[in-house]
Design a protein around this motif. Structure first.
Motif, PDB file in Angstrom:
ATOM      1  N   ARG A 203       0.835  -1.206   0.000  1.00  0.00           N
ATOM      2  CA  ARG A 203       0.000   0.000   0.000  1.00  0.00           C
ATOM      3  C   ARG A 203       0.872   1.259   0.000  1.00  0.00           C
ATOM      4  O   ARG A 203       0.589   2.222  -0.725  1.00  0.00           O
ATOM      5  CB  ARG A 203      -0.937  -0.020   1.202  1.00  0.00           C
ATOM      6  N   PHE A 204       1.947   1.282   0.805  1.00  0.00           N
ATOM      7  CA  PHE A 204       2.809   2.461   0.815  1.00  0.00           C
ATOM      8  C   PHE A 204       3.691   2.527  -0.433  1.00  0.00           C
ATOM      9  O   PHE A 204       4.118   3.618  -0.827  1.00  0.00           O
ATOM     10  CB  PHE A 204       3.666   2.488   2.074  1.00  0.00           C
ATOM     11  N   MET A 205       3.956   1.386  -1.051  1.00  0.00           N
ATOM     12  CA  MET A 205       4.690   1.399  -2.314  1.00  0.00           C
ATOM     13  C   MET A 205       3.898   2.145  -3.379  1.00  0.00           C
ATOM     14  O   MET A 205       4.464   2.790  -4.260  1.00  0.00           O
ATOM     15  CB  MET A 205       4.966  -0.040  -2.764  1.00  0.00           C
ATOM     16  N   LEU A 206       2.564   2.084  -3.269  1.00  0.00           N
ATOM     17  CA  LEU A 206       1.684   2.740  -4.237  1.00  0.00           C
ATOM     18  C   LEU A 206       1.190   4.074  -3.679  1.00  0.00           C
ATOM     19  O   LEU A 206       0.000   4.303  -3.479  1.00  0.00           O
ATOM     20  CB  LEU A 206       0.531   1.810  -4.601  1.00  0.00           C
ATOM     21  N   THR A 207       2.155   4.943  -3.421  1.00  0.00           N
ATOM     22  CA  THR A 207       1.871   6.311  -2.984  1.00  0.00           C
ATOM     23  C   THR A 207       2.726   7.269  -3.806  1.00  0.00           C
ATOM     24  O   THR A 207       3.659   6.858  -4.505  1.00  0.00           O
ATOM     25  CB  THR A 207       2.187   6.524  -1.488  1.00  0.00           C
ATOM     26  N   GLN A 208       2.424   8.541  -3.690  1.00  0.00           N
ATOM     27  CA  GLN A 208       3.164   9.549  -4.444  1.00  0.00           C
ATOM     28  C   GLN A 208       4.638   9.597  -4.060  1.00  0.00           C
ATOM     29  O   GLN A 208       5.504   9.825  -4.901  1.00  0.00           O
ATOM     30  CB  GLN A 208       2.532  10.929  -4.233  1.00  0.00           C
ATOM     31  N   GLU A 209       4.942   9.374  -2.790  1.00  0.00           N
ATOM     32  CA  GLU A 209       6.325   9.532  -2.326  1.00  0.00           C
ATOM     33  C   GLU A 209       7.206   8.317  -2.615  1.00  0.00           C
ATOM     34  O   GLU A 209       8.416   8.382  -2.459  1.00  0.00           O
ATOM     35  CB  GLU A 209       6.338   9.811  -0.820  1.00  0.00           C
ATOM     36  N   SER A 210       6.621   7.230  -3.036  1.00  0.00           N
ATOM     37  CA  SER A 210       7.381   6.031  -3.392  1.00  0.00           C
ATOM     38  C   SER A 210       8.165   6.265  -4.675  1.00  0.00           C
ATOM     39  O   SER A 210       7.652   6.840  -5.638  1.00  0.00           O
ATOM     40  CB  SER A 210       6.427   4.851  -3.575  1.00  0.00           C
ATOM     41  N   HIS A 211       9.408   5.780  -4.714  1.00  0.00           N
ATOM     42  CA  HIS A 211      10.275   5.960  -5.877  1.00  0.00           C
ATOM     43  C   HIS A 211      10.016   4.938  -6.982  1.00  0.00           C
ATOM     44  O   HIS A 211      10.655   5.010  -8.038  1.00  0.00           O
ATOM     45  CB  HIS A 211      11.752   5.859  -5.454  1.00  0.00           C
ATOM     46  N   VAL A 212       9.145   3.984  -6.758  1.00  0.00           N
ATOM     47  CA  VAL A 212       8.859   2.973  -7.779  1.00  0.00           C
ATOM     48  C   VAL A 212       8.358   3.654  -9.055  1.00  0.00           C
ATOM     49  O   VAL A 212       7.553   4.590  -9.003  1.00  0.00           O
ATOM     50  CB  VAL A 212       7.810   1.966  -7.257  1.00  0.00           C
ATOM     51  N   HIS A 213       8.844   3.170 -10.191  1.00  0.00           N
ATOM     52  CA  HIS A 213       8.509   3.774 -11.483  1.00  0.00           C
ATOM     53  C   HIS A 213       6.993   3.797 -11.705  1.00  0.00           C
ATOM     54  O   HIS A 213       6.272   2.878 -11.318  1.00  0.00           O
ATOM     55  CB  HIS A 213       9.194   2.990 -12.602  1.00  0.00           C
ATOM     56  N   ALA A 214       6.534   4.847 -12.366  1.00  0.00           N
ATOM     57  CA  ALA A 214       5.095   5.027 -12.597  1.00  0.00           C
ATOM     58  C   ALA A 214       4.484   3.851 -13.354  1.00  0.00           C
ATOM     59  O   ALA A 214       3.329   3.479 -13.104  1.00  0.00           O
ATOM     60  CB  ALA A 214       4.857   6.325 -13.359  1.00  0.00           C
ATOM     61  N   ALA A 215       5.235   3.246 -14.271  1.00  0.00           N
ATOM     62  CA  ALA A 215       4.687   2.119 -15.044  1.00  0.00           C
ATOM     63  C   ALA A 215       4.458   0.897 -14.160  1.00  0.00           C
ATOM     64  O   ALA A 215       3.491   0.156 -14.346  1.00  0.00           O
ATOM     65  CB  ALA A 215       5.628   1.769 -16.195  1.00  0.00           C
ATOM     66  N   ILE A 216       5.352   0.683 -13.200  1.00  0.00           N
ATOM     67  CA  ILE A 216       5.169  -0.428 -12.260  1.00  0.00           C
ATOM     68  C   ILE A 216       3.973  -0.157 -11.363  1.00  0.00           C
ATOM     69  O   ILE A 216       3.149  -1.044 -11.096  1.00  0.00           O
ATOM     70  CB  ILE A 216       6.434  -0.645 -11.410  1.00  0.00           C
ATOM     71  N   LYS A 217       3.853   1.076 -10.903  1.00  0.00           N
ATOM     72  CA  LYS A 217       2.696   1.437 -10.082  1.00  0.00           C
ATOM     73  C   LYS A 217       1.395   1.187 -10.837  1.00  0.00           C
ATOM     74  O   LYS A 217       0.434   0.646 -10.283  1.00  0.00           O
ATOM     75  CB  LYS A 217       2.789   2.904  -9.649  1.00  0.00           C
ATOM     76  N   GLN A 218       1.361   1.589 -12.101  1.00  0.00           N
ATOM     77  CA  GLN A 218       0.153   1.400 -12.887  1.00  0.00           C
ATOM     78  C   GLN A 218      -0.168  -0.075 -13.069  1.00  0.00           C
ATOM     79  O   GLN A 218      -1.334  -0.484 -12.997  1.00  0.00           O
ATOM     80  CB  GLN A 218       0.302   2.073 -14.258  1.00  0.00           C
ATOM     81  N   ARG A 219       0.860  -0.894 -13.282  1.00  0.00           N
ATOM     82  CA  ARG A 219       0.649  -2.344 -13.403  1.00  0.00           C
ATOM     83  C   ARG A 219       0.018  -2.903 -12.135  1.00  0.00           C
ATOM     84  O   ARG A 219      -0.890  -3.746 -12.192  1.00  0.00           O
ATOM     85  CB  ARG A 219       1.985  -3.036 -13.688  1.00  0.00           C
ATOM     86  N   ALA A 278      13.159   0.551 -11.115  1.00  0.00           N
ATOM     87  CA  ALA A 278      13.745   1.816 -11.543  1.00  0.00           C
ATOM     88  C   ALA A 278      13.398   2.157 -12.991  1.00  0.00           C
ATOM     89  O   ALA A 278      13.118   3.314 -13.320  1.00  0.00           O
ATOM     90  CB  ALA A 278      15.261   1.773 -11.374  1.00  0.00           C
ATOM     91  N   SER A 279      13.404   1.140 -13.867  1.00  0.00           N
ATOM     92  CA  SER A 279      13.223   1.383 -15.305  1.00  0.00           C
ATOM     93  C   SER A 279      11.768   1.440 -15.732  1.00  0.00           C
ATOM     94  O   SER A 279      11.439   2.043 -16.765  1.00  0.00           O
ATOM     95  CB  SER A 279      13.928   0.286 -16.101  1.00  0.00           C
ATOM     96  N   GLY A 280      10.891   0.772 -14.975  1.00  0.00           N
ATOM     97  CA  GLY A 280       9.491   0.708 -15.352  1.00  0.00           C
ATOM     98  C   GLY A 280       9.145  -0.456 -16.255  1.00  0.00           C
ATOM     99  O   GLY A 280       8.021  -0.533 -16.767  1.00  0.00           O
ATOM    100  N   ASP A 281      10.078  -1.386 -16.434  1.00  0.00           N
ATOM    101  CA  ASP A 281       9.830  -2.562 -17.267  1.00  0.00           C
ATOM    102  C   ASP A 281       8.975  -3.556 -16.479  1.00  0.00           C
ATOM    103  O   ASP A 281       9.487  -4.271 -15.609  1.00  0.00           O
ATOM    104  CB  ASP A 281      11.155  -3.200 -17.682  1.00  0.00           C
ATOM    105  N   THR A 282       7.692  -3.617 -16.788  1.00  0.00           N
ATOM    106  CA  THR A 282       6.779  -4.462 -16.016  1.00  0.00           C
ATOM    107  C   THR A 282       7.031  -5.954 -16.225  1.00  0.00           C
ATOM    108  O   THR A 282       6.525  -6.779 -15.473  1.00  0.00           O
ATOM    109  CB  THR A 282       5.310  -4.143 -16.368  1.00  0.00           C
ATOM    110  N   GLU A 283       7.816  -6.297 -17.252  1.00  0.00           N
ATOM    111  CA  GLU A 283       8.185  -7.691 -17.487  1.00  0.00           C
ATOM    112  C   GLU A 283       9.668  -7.907 -17.216  1.00  0.00           C
ATOM    113  O   GLU A 283      10.250  -8.915 -17.615  1.00  0.00           O
ATOM    114  CB  GLU A 283       7.860  -8.088 -18.937  1.00  0.00           C
ATOM    115  N   GLY A 284      10.275  -6.963 -16.500  1.00  0.00           N
ATOM    116  CA  GLY A 284      11.719  -7.003 -16.296  1.00  0.00           C
ATOM    117  C   GLY A 284      12.193  -7.851 -15.145  1.00  0.00           C
ATOM    118  O   GLY A 284      13.379  -8.145 -15.031  1.00  0.00           O
ATOM    119  N   GLY A 285      11.289  -8.255 -14.275  1.00  0.00           N
ATOM    120  CA  GLY A 285      11.685  -9.049 -13.124  1.00  0.00           C
ATOM    121  C   GLY A 285      10.469  -9.506 -12.356  1.00  0.00           C
ATOM    122  O   GLY A 285       9.342  -9.088 -12.635  1.00  0.00           O
ATOM    123  N   ALA A 286      10.705 -10.377 -11.381  1.00  0.00           N
ATOM    124  CA  ALA A 286       9.622 -10.887 -10.534  1.00  0.00           C
ATOM    125  C   ALA A 286       9.559 -10.026  -9.283  1.00  0.00           C
ATOM    126  O   ALA A 286      10.088 -10.380  -8.236  1.00  0.00           O
ATOM    127  CB  ALA A 286       9.868 -12.352 -10.191  1.00  0.00           C
TER     128      ALA A 286
END
Length: 328
Positions: A203-219, A278-286
């Motif tokens: 839940r906190f990973m999916l917040t504005q302050e999280s550094h996770v790439h926007a594409a991963i968040k959207q996934r 970091a990159s936003g590659d939604t198929e880049g890793g598990a």
């Protein structure tokens, strides 16, 4: 919002019984500070940083962003044997961090070191027996992860609905419920089950302050409760991750049999999923994600999220129970 104290808020010096998990790569200064400023407790991750000096810089960065309490997660794993754990401990103590979340291997050595320096210890575990062991070693609180959680749920497969009250029945120290929490309904459920608060990662990973790439968040926002799976089961090292081409390939590899940790790591290793974050590659890793993704549909700030959770919880409490209880 009016804050009231309970065992976990008193112990940690916070307003609300809401804690942000010490997620590797994700748990950084900006996120931890935002959670603290909103009345919860944020953590940064020690082993996100290759050296103790780098961890010290991250601790200092948190302090430029908040004057509220925060903690450091120290996850001790055999796969991280090259990391300077002694240096991390020394840095945490010397920098005056008030709370540490230990996780992974037996925390006895580190609990003793932190307690000797007046640092409060919350040990993260996935079974009642390990929670009781942590209590016997001097942990101030435990955070117990149900089967629903992101990352490592252990091998007993006990969901939070059972694990939390089972732990609450036996522990004397405060208990944080972790795995599957995203809103005020979850907070009230955790309190009803005997916990003193909740620990939220996804839940906190999916917040504005999280550094996770926007594409991963959207996934993850598009995911349902059915969109995670477990890798590493055949090796006794289960990890809950998002369902994508990489994790599905890992499951197929396990089904074929005869694999080693090294074989699986080539697909599911942290280096790959951290690069994907970091990159936003939604198929880049598990990359790790909890079943709770099915309950998450937006990207609030941490302040908005914590305020919403507390309002929801208050509304539930005010509505009360709709049935008449039998006489005692």
């Amino acid at each position: 919002m009016n804050s009231r104290k309970n065992r976990i808020t008193e112990l940690l010096g916070i307003d609300y019984p809401i804690v942000q998990g010490g997620m590797r790569w994700v748990a950084r200064a900006e996120l931890a500070a935002a959670v603290g400023n909103a009345g919860g407790l944020g953590f940064i991750s020690a082993h996100t940083h290759a050296t103790a000096d780098a961890l010290a810089q991250e601790i200092d960065k948190v302090r430029t962003l908040t004057d509220k309490p925060f903690g450091v997660n120290l996850t001790v794993l055999g796969s991280n044997a090259g990391l300077d754990y002694e240096g991390y401990v020394r840095t945490i103590v010397e920098r005056g961090v008030s709370v540490v979340e230990t996780a992974g291997s037996n925390p006895a050595k580190y609990i003793a070191m932190f307690k000797a320096s007046g640092v409060k210890v919350v040990h993260k575990c996935v079974t009642v027996r390990h929670a009781l062991k942590a209590e016997s070693l001097g942990a101030d609180a435990v955070s117990i992860d149900g089967f629903e959680c992101a990352g490592h749920p252990g091998e007993d497969d006990i969901p939070g609905l059972i694990l939390i009250p089972a732990a609450a029945d036996k522990l004397k120290i405060p208990l944080l419920a972790s795995g599957g929490f995203a809103d005020g309904r979850g907070l009230m459920a955790a309190l009803a089950l005997g916990a003193d608060g909740i620990n939220m990662g996804t839940r906190f990973m999916l917040t504005q302050e999280s550094h996770v790439h926007a594409a991963i968040k959207q996934r993850l926002l598009e995911a349902t409760e059915r969109d995670t799976l477990l890798v590493g089961r055949t090796l006794g090292d289960s990890s809950r991750v998002i369902k994508n081409s990489v994790s599905l390939a890992a499951v197929e590899l396990e089904r074929a049999g005869g694999i080693t940790h090294a074989d699986l790591y080539a697909l599911t290793g942290a280096d790959r999923w951290m690069d994907a974050f970091a990159s936003g590659d939604t198929e880049g890793g598990a990359f790790p994600a909890g079943m709770v993704t099915g309950l998450i549909h937006d990207l609030p700030t941490c302040a908005e999220l914590i305020a919403r959770i507390m309002r929801q919880a208050a509304d539930i409490a005010q509505r009360g129970f709709p049935f008449e209880f039998p006489a005692a």
